[in-house]
Scaffold this active site. Structure first.
Site, PDB file in Angstrom:
ATOM      1  N   TYR A 156      28.702   5.094   7.106  1.00 37.77           N
ATOM      2  CA  TYR A 156      28.396   3.750   7.607  1.00 37.77           C
ATOM      3  C   TYR A 156      28.895   2.683   6.637  1.00 37.77           C
ATOM      4  O   TYR A 156      29.513   1.688   7.043  1.00 37.77           O
ATOM      5  CB  TYR A 156      26.891   3.641   7.803  1.00 37.77           C
ATOM      6  CG  TYR A 156      26.385   2.297   8.260  1.00 37.77           C
ATOM      7  CD1 TYR A 156      26.572   1.876   9.580  1.00 37.77           C
ATOM      8  CD2 TYR A 156      25.696   1.456   7.388  1.00 37.77           C
ATOM      9  CE1 TYR A 156      26.091   0.646  10.004  1.00 37.77           C
ATOM     10  CE2 TYR A 156      25.218   0.227   7.812  1.00 37.77           C
ATOM     11  CZ  TYR A 156      25.410  -0.174   9.117  1.00 37.77           C
ATOM     12  OH  TYR A 156      24.930  -1.387   9.536  1.00 37.77           O
ATOM     13  N   LYS A 160      31.612  -0.177   7.516  1.00 40.06           N
ATOM     14  CA  LYS A 160      31.281  -1.597   7.443  1.00 40.06           C
ATOM     15  C   LYS A 160      32.139  -2.322   6.409  1.00 40.06           C
ATOM     16  O   LYS A 160      32.477  -3.495   6.595  1.00 40.06           O
ATOM     17  CB  LYS A 160      29.799  -1.768   7.126  1.00 40.06           C
ATOM     18  CG  LYS A 160      28.884  -1.435   8.295  1.00 40.06           C
ATOM     19  CD  LYS A 160      29.187  -2.291   9.522  1.00 40.06           C
ATOM     20  CE  LYS A 160      28.139  -2.136  10.608  1.00 40.06           C
ATOM     21  NZ  LYS A 160      28.482  -2.924  11.827  1.00 40.06           N
TER      22      LYS A 160
END
Length: 258
Positions: A156, A160
């Site tokens: 993640y 991001k």
């Protein structure tokens, strides 16, 4: 848009990916309240769609990780509204996972949802916005994880961080017709995130945030209105932090005995 009333989106068309619940629903509701026509997408249509008074968002089932589905979503908005002025890439997220043992399939899914999907949706939106006289605006909803990784978020965090880099790259390429900006979100109090707050309802977590409270979805929604509106007409490639000042460093809390 009339600069004298920069929060008036009457006559404007907006897409919010993942706009059926949580932060996305708040974003959709804020644009509806500001007068915009809004199309939200998700895997399945919810029992209730975001609304403001008698005005309600429209829904299209779409998995924006699929480039064809992302393009079809934009086409559906243009067919319904006749234009597209704002794309909010909100769909994203990830459960925690051990980086040492996580499967390749998991990693691929997380990167696809949090990085590739926004890329595909933005590409499709740009094709429409760049030929409109007033251009358009893309707002990417990112995470503080892109700046400060947390345990269990390797895939993640990487995705991001990539989204932040993508924002800056697209801002360079697509200006002046299409502005592309990024919002760094911190801890946000949503129903789906409740299990991570702890038994005290998040009081201890709020104590490490300078603003002394967790964000609520409306905090992010208001930032989207700003970045998409007339007051931000020269804001491009920016990273707007909506995290209450971040988190007090652990070494400071340790020294204070907290």
């Amino acid at each position: 848009m009339d600069i004298g009333n920069p929060l008036d989106f009457t006559g404007r068309a907006v897409i919010v990916t993942g706009g059926t619940k949580g932060i996305g629903a708040a974003i959709a509701g804020a644009f509806l309240a500001a007068g915009a026509e809004v199309l939200v997408c998700g895997r399945n249509e919810p029992p209730e769609l975001p609304a403001s008074g008698a005005r309600q968002a429209h829904f299209r089932a779409a998995d924006v990780r699929d480039p064809a589905a992302a393009a079809a979503l934009v086409d559906a908005a243009v067919e319904r509204f006749g234009r597209l002025d704002v794309l909010v890439n909100n769909a994203g997220g990830s459960p925690d996972a051990d980086a040492a043992t996580v499967s390749p399939r998991f990693v691929e899914k997380i990167v696809a949802l949090n990085l590739l999907a926004p890329f595909y949706a933005a590409q499709a939106a740009n094709r429409v916005m760049r030929v409109q006289s007033e251009g358009g605006s893309v707002v990417n909803i990112g995470s503080v994880s892109a700046h400060t990784p947390q345990p269990g978020t390797a895939a993640y965090t990487a995705a991001k961080a990539g989204l932040l880099g993508l924002t800056r790259a697209l801002a360079l390429e697509w200006a002046p017709k299409v502005r592309v900006n990024h919002i760094t979100t911190g801890l946000i109090r949503t129903e789906s995130a409740a299990p991570v707050y702890g038994q005290d309802g998040g009081a201890a977590v709020a104590g490490v945030i300078p603003m002394r409270r967790m964000a609520v979805p409306d905090d992010v929604a208001r930032a989207c209105l700003y970045l998409a509106g007339g007051l931000a007409g020269y804001i491009n490639g920016a990273d707007l932090a909506v995290h209450g000042g971040g988190e007090v460093p652990a070494r400071f809390l340790a020294a204070q005995g907290e």
